[in-house]
Design an enzyme around this catalytic site. Structure first.
Site, PDB file in Angstrom:
ATOM      1  N   ASP A   1     -46.717  55.450  16.048  1.00 33.47           N
ATOM      2  CA  ASP A   1     -46.020  54.596  17.001  1.00 33.47           C
ATOM      3  C   ASP A   1     -44.691  55.465  16.758  1.00 33.47           C
ATOM      4  OD1 ASP A   1     -44.649  53.778  19.304  1.00 33.47           O
ATOM      5  OD2 ASP A   1     -44.358  52.306  17.573  1.00 33.47           O
TER       6      ASP A   1
ATOM      7  N   HIS B   1     -35.232  47.781  22.828  1.00 32.85           N
ATOM      8  CA  HIS B   1     -36.540  47.294  21.544  1.00 32.85           C
ATOM      9  C   HIS B   1     -35.825  46.374  20.614  1.00 32.85           C
ATOM     10  CE1 HIS B   1     -38.346  51.876  21.643  1.00 32.85           C
ATOM     11  NE2 HIS B   1     -39.220  51.204  21.428  1.00 32.85           N
ATOM     12  N   GLY B   2     -36.403  45.541  20.332  1.00 30.21           N
ATOM     13  CA  GLY B   2     -35.770  43.986  18.988  1.00 30.21           C
ATOM     14  C   GLY B   2     -36.094  43.153  20.508  1.00 30.21           C
TER      15      GLY B   2
ATOM     16  N   SER C   1     -41.465  43.130  24.395  1.00 29.47           N
ATOM     17  CA  SER C   1     -41.275  41.734  23.886  1.00 29.47           C
ATOM     18  C   SER C   1     -40.069  40.939  24.913  1.00 29.47           C
ATOM     19  CB  SER C   1     -40.802  41.782  22.402  1.00 29.47           C
ATOM     20  OG  SER C   1     -41.852  42.345  21.959  1.00 29.47           O
TER      21      SER C   1
ATOM     22  N   ASP D   1     -43.568  44.833  19.503  1.00 29.84           N
ATOM     23  CA  ASP D   1     -44.303  44.514  17.977  1.00 29.84           C
ATOM     24  C   ASP D   1     -43.445  43.602  17.911  1.00 29.84           C
ATOM     25  OD1 ASP D   1     -43.771  45.067  15.502  1.00 29.84           O
ATOM     26  OD2 ASP D   1     -42.691  46.253  15.833  1.00 29.84           O
ATOM     27  N   THR D   2     -41.795  43.356  18.327  1.00 30.99           N
ATOM     28  CA  THR D   2     -40.999  41.984  18.042  1.00 30.99           C
ATOM     29  C   THR D   2     -41.537  40.537  18.422  1.00 30.99           C
ATOM     30  OG1 THR D   2     -39.275  43.911  18.841  1.00 30.99           O
ATOM     31  CG2 THR D   2     -38.297  41.139  18.401  1.00 30.99           C
TER      32      THR D   2
HETATM   33  P1  13P Z   1     -40.738  45.683  21.060  1.00 38.26           P
HETATM   34  O1  13P Z   1     -39.976  45.931  19.268  1.00 38.26           O
HETATM   35  O2  13P Z   1     -38.925  45.456  21.573  1.00 38.26           O
HETATM   36  O3  13P Z   1     -41.674  44.695  21.282  1.00 38.26           O
HETATM   37  O4  13P Z   1     -41.656  46.998  21.286  1.00 38.26           O
HETATM   38  C1  13P Z   1     -41.844  47.601  20.675  1.00 38.26           C
HETATM   39  C2  13P Z   1     -42.429  48.882  20.639  1.00 38.26           C
HETATM   40  O5  13P Z   1     -41.461  49.302  21.776  1.00 38.26           O
HETATM   41  C3  13P Z   1     -42.918  49.844  19.767  1.00 38.26           C
HETATM   42  O6  13P Z   1     -42.962  51.039  19.900  1.00 38.26           O
HETATM   43 ZN    ZN Z   2     -40.986  51.516  20.896  1.00 43.33          ZN
END
Ligand code: 13P
Ligand code: ZN
Length: 342
Positions: free
Chosen positions: A92, A191-192, A228, A249-250
């Site tokens: 990633d 993101h986040g 997220s 991810d978050t």
């Molecule tokens: P989030 O952490 O906002 O869910 O995004 C994850 C992401 O885009 C990983 O590449």
């Molecule tokens: Zn990303």
């Protein structure tokens, strides 16, 4: 099944695009989230895409990203043999400055796919960097995801206060000139920590990018980063617009911490000596007969809870977005037993 390669991943994406379902592409940096995802995907009979960022590689490799990537991917390969679903690995947000690592990973055939993120560069440079990765990866059968447009928020050391939406005509030119297999687009996610309700998702744009690509003969899966906080309905709408990879991810980071926090809070008395009791953690000597309870402090105890929470979350997501029951590899699924997200 043993770990899946790029060709098998391409087959999964083809079916996703045709039938309208998606991966929740889930980031991992350590075994508990990873094991929870594997259990969740197997229980859903859905194929699984895990991804590792450069920062996660460094974390797992005591600061050495190459060591961390080898460690995490070997672990994933070994445990994959315990499951019947298709299991894939994406690298990633790889950047130009880490291309030596990308090159080594390709030579060792570690990932099923690679995301090269040169979206902060001007268009021509983005094309050149992305094309270079495609030329490195394709001869080894590894898929490449490029990105056009900028996602708001922080992804490791790349921070953007503003989003730059993807232009459909640029998207066609980008795919044509780079040869990418997947395209990440910017349509308003962040993101986040972001609340899906307060984001303005440009679904019209996703739809237009998808149509423009299709008309030009590139019916490739679209990718959404920063999922997220998005609601089930938003995820379903994205899938209807041609999105087959939804990066998350978050969410897992917060789930991990909340699960551990609750677990330890509920077992406080089994871990921390009561007021007034002197306790030596090295000799286990106590001023009364209080001792900590191994069932509470063994890291595997909290680890199991984290794994269970992640498993349940992924099973829920897979149901909600129509991936459950659709593994191409697990016996008893993959032949249309799943249903499309409505
Ligand atoms: P989030 O952490 O906002 O869910 O995004 C994850 C992401 O885009 C990983 O590449
Ligand atoms: Zn990303």
């Amino acid at each position: 099944m043993p770990f899946g390669d790029g060709a098998q991943l391409r087959d999964v994406y083809r079916r996703m695009k045709r039938e309208g379902y998606a991966f929740i592409a889930s980031n991992v940096a350590e075994p508990n989230v990873l094991l929870g995802l594997l259990e969740g995907a197997e229980a859903s009979r859905a194929d699984l895409l895990v991804q590792i960022s450069y920062g996660a590689m460094g974390f797992a490799g005591a600061g050495d990203a190459w060591a961390g990537l080898r460690a995490l991917s070997s672990y994933l390969r070994a445990v994959s043999e315990c499951y019947s679903i298709g299991i894939f690995l994406n690298l990633d947000h790889q950047q130009e400055k880490h291309l030596d690592l990308v090159e080594r990973a390709i030579a060792a055939r570690i990932p099923s796919s690679i995301m090269i993120d040169a979206s902060h560069e001007p268009f021509e440079r983005n094309v050149a960097i992305t094309r270079k990765v495609v030329e490195m990866a394709h001869p080894r059968g590894i898929l490449v995801e490029g990105e056009l447009g900028i996602i708001k928020g922080a992804e490791e050391d790349v921070v953007s206060d503003e989003a730059f939406y993807t232009d459909p005509d640029d998207a066609v030119e980008f795919v044509e000139r780079t040869g990418v297999d997947l395209l990440a687009i910017s349509i308003g996610t962040e993101h986040g920590v972001s609340k899906g309700r307060t984001l303005t998702l440009r679904l019209d744009l996703a739809r237009r990018v998808n149509e423009a690509l299709r008309e030009a003969g590139y019916d490739i899966p679209l990718v959404i980063h920063g999922s997220s906080g998005l609601s089930t309905e938003q995820l379903r709408e994205l899938i209807r617009c041609g999105v087959c990879k939804i990066n998350r991810d978050t969410f897992y980071q917060y789930l991990y911490t909340c699960t551990a926090y609750d677990f330890y809070r509920q077992r406080h008395e089994s871990i921390v000596p009561p007021e007034g009791v002197r306790f030596d953690p090295e000799t286990f000597e106590s001023s009364n007969d209080w001792t900590p309870d191994k069932k509470a402090f063994d890291p595997r105890a909290v680890g199991k809870e984290i794994q269970r929470a992640v498993k349940e979350a992924l099973m829920r997501f897979n149901e909600e977005i129509g991936s459950a029951g659709r593994s191409l590899f697990a016996s008893g699924s993959g032949s249309g037993s799943g249903s499309s997200p409505s």
